[in-house]
Design a protein around this motif. Sequence first.
Motif, mmCIF file in Angstrom:
data_model
loop_
_atom_site.group_PDB
_atom_site.id
_atom_site.type_symbol
_atom_site.label_atom_id
_atom_site.label_comp_id
_atom_site.label_asym_id
_atom_site.label_seq_id
_atom_site.Cartn_x
_atom_site.Cartn_y
_atom_site.Cartn_z
ATOM 1 N N ALA A 208 41.255 37.109 38.823
ATOM 2 C CA ALA A 208 42.401 38.027 38.789
ATOM 3 C C ALA A 208 43.683 37.280 39.150
ATOM 4 O O ALA A 208 43.698 36.476 40.085
ATOM 5 N N ASN B 273 45.283 35.978 33.330
ATOM 6 C CA ASN B 273 44.587 37.229 33.630
ATOM 7 C C ASN B 273 45.573 38.079 34.418
ATOM 8 O O ASN B 273 45.860 37.801 35.581
ATOM 9 N N SER C 182 45.257 41.152 35.358
ATOM 10 C CA SER C 182 44.650 42.129 36.263
ATOM 11 C C SER C 182 44.827 41.670 37.705
ATOM 12 O O SER C 182 44.719 40.481 38.015
ATOM 13 N N THR C 183 45.065 42.632 38.595
ATOM 14 C CA THR C 183 45.206 42.295 40.016
ATOM 15 C C THR C 183 43.877 42.372 40.744
ATOM 16 O O THR C 183 43.778 41.945 41.902
ATOM 17 N N THR C 184 42.842 42.905 40.079
ATOM 18 C CA THR C 184 41.569 43.118 40.781
ATOM 19 C C THR C 184 40.346 42.558 40.064
ATOM 20 O O THR C 184 39.337 42.284 40.706
ATOM 21 N N THR C 185 40.379 42.419 38.745
ATOM 22 C CA THR C 185 39.168 42.100 37.982
ATOM 23 C C THR C 185 39.272 40.730 37.321
ATOM 24 O O THR C 185 40.294 40.398 36.726
ATOM 25 N N ARG C 186 38.186 39.959 37.408
ATOM 26 C CA ARG C 186 38.147 38.687 36.692
ATOM 27 C C ARG C 186 37.771 38.938 35.232
ATOM 28 O O ARG C 186 37.220 39.989 34.895
#
Length: 193
Positions: A55, A18, A20-24
């Motif tokens: 994330a 994943n 993304s740094t913020t969203t699972r």
Amino acid sequence: PQTVFAGQEFTVHFSLRNTSTTTRVQNLKVTVSSPDAAFLPMGGSSSLFIPRIRAERVSGQSMTFRALPSLEAKPYQLTIAIDYEDAVANAYSSTETLAIEVNQELRADASVPQLTPNMLSVGQQASMTFTIQNQGKSKLFNAKATIAEGQALAPVEAFVGSTDPGTSGAVDMTVTALETAYGPVDVEVSYED
């Protein structure tokens, strides 16, 4: 294994990241398949399910397949299709394709050599004939027969070339007796995949 043979089981290890740094991501369905059904899943299903990947996290997975015994020696596609959702249930998909090189085991045999005349005197020449049979499902390349140094016959090599599956290549060697001997003479048959 690094080398996959037709009819053999192999395991594909892969990692889902994943980025993304913020969203699972959640509700992941991962399907690993070959478009031409060259590989059969050993677990009964070609899909697996992952509840979530947080994330910047990685989920390592593996699946075991069997390559069909009838496959020709060449690369085959394996596709990893991923259907997933973000944290608010928006649907996404991703696909990756890789190539799995499948090999066929080479199988060759040789007929019993015939020598004409069947007895030699020192210094005399004769014709030795036999065939190299390709008993596998892949082509044999650069087939040749060699009598090495240090034997009762003079060193000699006969090039046969390529031999298709289910066919044979003829070997015809002119051999010369170097010394008196009653034991066997080794003839080496070699070929390439």
